[in-house]
Scaffold this motif. Sequence first.
Motif, short mmCIF file in Angstrom:
data_model
loop_
_atom_site.label_atom_id
_atom_site.label_comp_id
_atom_site.label_asym_id
_atom_site.label_seq_id
_atom_site.Cartn_x
_atom_site.Cartn_y
_atom_site.Cartn_z
N GLU A 134 0.81 -1.21 0.00
CA GLU A 134 0.00 0.00 0.00
C GLU A 134 0.85 1.27 0.00
OE1 GLU A 134 -4.22 0.76 2.04
OE2 GLU A 134 -2.56 0.89 3.46
N SER A 135 2.07 1.13 0.49
CA SER A 135 2.95 2.30 0.58
C SER A 135 3.72 2.57 -0.73
CB SER A 135 3.96 2.13 1.72
OG SER A 135 4.89 1.10 1.41
N VAL A 136 3.58 1.67 -1.71
CA VAL A 136 4.26 1.86 -2.99
C VAL A 136 3.60 3.03 -3.73
CG1 VAL A 136 4.79 0.86 -5.24
CG2 VAL A 136 4.94 -0.56 -3.18
N PRO A 137 4.34 4.07 -4.06
CA PRO A 137 3.75 5.22 -4.75
C PRO A 137 3.55 4.96 -6.24
CG PRO A 137 6.07 5.62 -4.38
CD PRO A 137 5.76 4.30 -3.71
N ALA A 138 2.58 5.64 -6.81
CA ALA A 138 2.33 5.51 -8.25
C ALA A 138 3.48 6.11 -9.04
CB ALA A 138 1.01 6.20 -8.61
N LEU A 145 -0.12 3.71 -5.13
CA LEU A 145 -0.59 3.20 -6.41
C LEU A 145 -1.90 2.44 -6.27
CD1 LEU A 145 1.43 1.72 -9.28
CD2 LEU A 145 -0.52 0.43 -8.41
N VAL A 146 -1.99 1.56 -5.26
CA VAL A 146 -3.20 0.75 -5.12
C VAL A 146 -4.39 1.59 -4.67
CG1 VAL A 146 -2.05 -1.46 -4.78
CG2 VAL A 146 -2.51 0.00 -2.81
N LYS A 147 -4.14 2.63 -3.90
CA LYS A 147 -5.24 3.50 -3.48
C LYS A 147 -5.73 4.34 -4.65
CE LYS A 147 -4.45 4.01 1.48
NZ LYS A 147 -4.15 4.96 2.58
N ARG A 148 -4.84 4.59 -5.58
CA ARG A 148 -5.19 5.41 -6.74
C ARG A 148 -5.80 4.58 -7.87
NH1 ARG A 148 -1.06 9.44 -10.05
NH2 ARG A 148 -2.30 9.54 -11.95
N GLU A 149 -5.19 3.40 -8.14
CA GLU A 149 -5.61 2.61 -9.30
C GLU A 149 -6.23 1.27 -8.96
OE1 GLU A 149 -2.45 2.32 -12.12
OE2 GLU A 149 -1.88 4.43 -11.92
N GLY A 150 -6.16 0.89 -7.68
CA GLY A 150 -6.70 -0.40 -7.29
C GLY A 150 -5.79 -1.54 -7.71
N TRP A 151 -6.35 -2.77 -7.71
CA TRP A 151 -5.57 -3.95 -8.11
C TRP A 151 -6.48 -4.92 -8.82
CZ3 TRP A 151 -0.60 -3.77 -8.47
CH2 TRP A 151 0.13 -4.95 -8.70
N ASP A 152 -5.90 -5.80 -9.60
CA ASP A 152 -6.65 -6.72 -10.45
C ASP A 152 -7.66 -7.53 -9.63
OD1 ASP A 152 -7.17 -8.10 -12.90
OD2 ASP A 152 -6.07 -9.81 -12.09
#
Length: 198
Positions: A134-138, A145-152
């Motif tokens: 969750e802490s990985v930035p876009a 990234l996951v908060k912004r774009e979600g995940w498969d």
Amino acid sequence: MAQTELAVKASYYMVTAGTMALQTEGSGAARAQDSRSAVGILRAMLSQRRGVIQAYKVVRAGRLGRPLHEVDEDGGPICTDDGGYRELTDALVRHTYNGEALTEAVVGLPAARARWTTVTKSVDNLRQAVSAMESVPAYESGDSLVKREGWDPPEIEKARRYLDKVSRTLADWADWYHEQNDEQGQGADIDATDVRDL
């Protein structure tokens, strides 16, 4: 150099705590079968990953004035039958680091407690892994990234199915525990009533 320093410090705390004997003489069964000196035992101990971790834990506990306990391959404490931590002894150290595999409990409460330690570690590792993802930035200095774009979704669904199954299994264990203890409690109440009626 670092290994030598670790060996010196670990031996100091182990000898001080009575975990390791300086002399090879003695009437103990372990000593009779294993005549190695403290140096020989330390050399064997530090030739294994588990032994290095054990020595490090010994130094940490020794500095804090705490009892010395045995650890597993990952540095986690090994539990006794009563749920406490297994004390590190001369016999245990000699047995563990003499080229033989340490006999571990495979049945009963001791084995189950050891497995439960693995379960709780895995749960904590999962929590940390999710937090790390969750802490990985876009992008650099960007939002998650996951908060912004979600995940498969199919991948998420597969992971959730596994987690739901594990969650239901743990809930079953808790239910069975309550059922067992409720039955024992009811039995105790009946016995107490019978005694009062006498």
